[in-house]
Write a protein that holds these residues in place. Structure first.
Motif, PDB file in Angstrom:
ATOM      1  N   GLN A  49      77.729  28.048  59.387  1.00  0.00           N
ATOM      2  CA  GLN A  49      77.661  27.202  57.947  1.00  0.00           C
ATOM      3  C   GLN A  49      76.588  28.228  56.734  1.00  0.00           C
ATOM      4  N   PHE A  50      76.021  28.717  57.016  1.00  0.00           N
ATOM      5  CA  PHE A  50      74.314  29.476  56.809  1.00  0.00           C
ATOM      6  C   PHE A  50      75.140  30.464  56.361  1.00  0.00           C
ATOM      7  N   LYS A  51      76.070  31.313  56.862  1.00  0.00           N
ATOM      8  CA  LYS A  51      76.075  32.811  57.590  1.00  0.00           C
ATOM      9  C   LYS A  51      77.143  32.765  56.210  1.00  0.00           C
ATOM     10  N   ARG A  52      77.955  31.847  55.757  1.00  0.00           N
ATOM     11  CA  ARG A  52      79.527  31.506  54.650  1.00  0.00           C
ATOM     12  C   ARG A  52      78.487  31.004  53.335  1.00  0.00           C
ATOM     13  N   THR A  53      77.477  30.897  53.580  1.00  0.00           N
ATOM     14  CA  THR A  53      76.933  31.095  51.953  1.00  0.00           C
ATOM     15  C   THR A  53      76.357  31.683  51.564  1.00  0.00           C
ATOM     16  N   THR A  54      76.060  31.765  50.201  1.00  0.00           N
ATOM     17  CA  THR A  54      75.064  32.747  49.103  1.00  0.00           C
ATOM     18  C   THR A  54      73.947  32.790  49.546  1.00  0.00           C
ATOM     19  N   ALA A  55      73.025  32.117  50.080  1.00  0.00           N
ATOM     20  CA  ALA A  55      71.515  31.456  50.334  1.00  0.00           C
ATOM     21  C   ALA A  55      70.939  32.743  51.328  1.00  0.00           C
ATOM     22  N   ARG A  56      69.818  33.463  50.823  1.00  0.00           N
ATOM     23  CA  ARG A  56      69.800  34.730  52.244  1.00  0.00           C
ATOM     24  C   ARG A  56      68.458  34.148  52.693  1.00  0.00           C
ATOM     25  N   LYS A  57      68.035  33.138  52.923  1.00  0.00           N
ATOM     26  CA  LYS A  57      67.765  32.629  54.263  1.00  0.00           C
ATOM     27  C   LYS A  57      67.888  30.972  54.835  1.00  0.00           C
ATOM     28  N   LEU A  58      67.794  31.135  55.757  1.00  0.00           N
ATOM     29  CA  LEU A  58      68.021  29.845  56.584  1.00  0.00           C
ATOM     30  C   LEU A  58      66.970  28.479  55.601  1.00  0.00           C
ATOM     31  N   SER A  59      65.841  28.514  55.611  1.00  0.00           N
ATOM     32  CA  SER A  59      65.363  27.419  54.840  1.00  0.00           C
ATOM     33  C   SER A  59      66.025  27.436  53.986  1.00  0.00           C
ATOM     34  N   GLU A  60      65.898  28.191  52.217  1.00  0.00           N
ATOM     35  CA  GLU A  60      67.327  27.840  51.359  1.00  0.00           C
ATOM     36  C   GLU A  60      68.096  27.132  51.398  1.00  0.00           C
ATOM     37  N   TYR A  61      69.247  27.366  52.969  1.00  0.00           N
ATOM     38  CA  TYR A  61      70.106  26.848  52.298  1.00  0.00           C
ATOM     39  C   TYR A  61      69.792  25.089  52.839  1.00  0.00           C
ATOM     40  N   ALA A  62      68.960  25.168  53.992  1.00  0.00           N
ATOM     41  CA  ALA A  62      69.090  23.565  54.602  1.00  0.00           C
ATOM     42  C   ALA A  62      68.198  22.758  53.136  1.00  0.00           C
ATOM     43  N   ARG A  63      66.859  23.507  52.652  1.00  0.00           N
ATOM     44  CA  ARG A  63      66.552  22.865  51.576  1.00  0.00           C
ATOM     45  C   ARG A  63      67.618  22.468  50.529  1.00  0.00           C
ATOM     46  N   LEU A  68      68.315  17.747  50.319  1.00  0.00           N
ATOM     47  CA  LEU A  68      68.212  17.686  48.648  1.00  0.00           C
ATOM     48  C   LEU A  68      69.599  17.632  47.936  1.00  0.00           C
ATOM     49  N   SER A  69      70.602  17.800  48.589  1.00  0.00           N
ATOM     50  CA  SER A  69      71.611  17.679  48.055  1.00  0.00           C
ATOM     51  C   SER A  69      71.834  18.201  46.505  1.00  0.00           C
ATOM     52  N   LYS A  70      71.475  19.840  47.006  1.00  0.00           N
ATOM     53  CA  LYS A  70      71.635  20.472  46.032  1.00  0.00           C
ATOM     54  C   LYS A  70      73.335  20.955  46.148  1.00  0.00           C
ATOM     55  N   PRO A  71      73.601  22.118  45.035  1.00  0.00           N
ATOM     56  CA  PRO A  71      75.439  22.763  45.744  1.00  0.00           C
ATOM     57  C   PRO A  71      75.281  23.680  46.395  1.00  0.00           C
ATOM     58  N   VAL A  72      75.856  24.048  47.421  1.00  0.00           N
ATOM     59  CA  VAL A  72      75.603  24.973  47.787  1.00  0.00           C
ATOM     60  C   VAL A  72      76.525  25.774  47.761  1.00  0.00           C
ATOM     61  N   THR A  73      76.843  27.837  47.044  1.00  0.00           N
ATOM     62  CA  THR A  73      77.827  28.568  47.188  1.00  0.00           C
ATOM     63  C   THR A  73      77.967  29.091  48.271  1.00  0.00           C
ATOM     64  N   VAL A  74      79.389  28.817  48.545  1.00  0.00           N
ATOM     65  CA  VAL A  74      79.641  29.487  49.972  1.00  0.00           C
ATOM     66  C   VAL A  74      81.259  30.788  49.517  1.00  0.00           C
ATOM     67  N   ASN A  75      81.051  31.515  50.099  1.00  0.00           N
ATOM     68  CA  ASN A  75      81.497  32.287  50.267  1.00  0.00           C
ATOM     69  C   ASN A  75      82.886  32.668  50.870  1.00  0.00           C
TER      70      ASN A  75
END
Length: 130
Positions: free
Chosen positions: A27-41, A45-52
């Motif tokens: 799921q992390f790999k499909r996002t724009t997050a650069r690091k797994l910790s950024e994605y998990a945070r 914290l219920s922040k929006p996650v941008t998915v490609n």
């Protein structure tokens, strides 16, 4: 100067099974997050996650177009090298006549190759913007 301190000093330790980790990582790999910790945070914290989202058929098309472009470039280069080599044999009149006849054909081929390369480049730009 009172600056906002964004240093992260607190740790959360989390244990996952191999299957759970694989699911989170995919799921992390499909996002724009650069690091797994950024994605998990963001998730915690219920922040929006941008998915490609990628169109698989368009990916296949791009792969084929790139191969085609490379082959066209190689064909154009080979043709140009052959004509240059024949041009160096200009002391033989038959080759000279052949070169004159094929010069226009060579230019047509190179123009068509350039047109195809430009079309592929435009398609690539459109694909990368979506």
């Amino acid at each position: 100067m009172n600056e906002d301190n964004n240093n992260r000093t607190k740790w959360i330790h989390l244990r996952l099974s191999p299957d759970e980790y694989a699911k989170v990582h995919s799921q992390f790999k499909r996002t724009t997050a650069r690091k797994l910790s950024e994605y998990a945070r963001k998730v915690l914290l219920s922040k929006p996650v941008t998915v490609n989202y990628r169109n698989a058929s368009l990916d296949e098309l791009m792969t084929e177009l790139i191969k085609l472009r490379n082959e066209l470039t190689a064909a154009g280069n080979n043709f140009n090298q052959a004509v240059k080599k024949l041009n160096s044999l200009s002391q033989i009149s038959q080759f000279r006549d052949w070169l004159i006849a094929y010069d226009s054909d060579k230019q047509k081929l190179l123009d068509q190759i350039e047109e195809i390369k430009n079309h592929i480049a435009e398609t690539s730009k459109k694909w990368l913007q979506s």
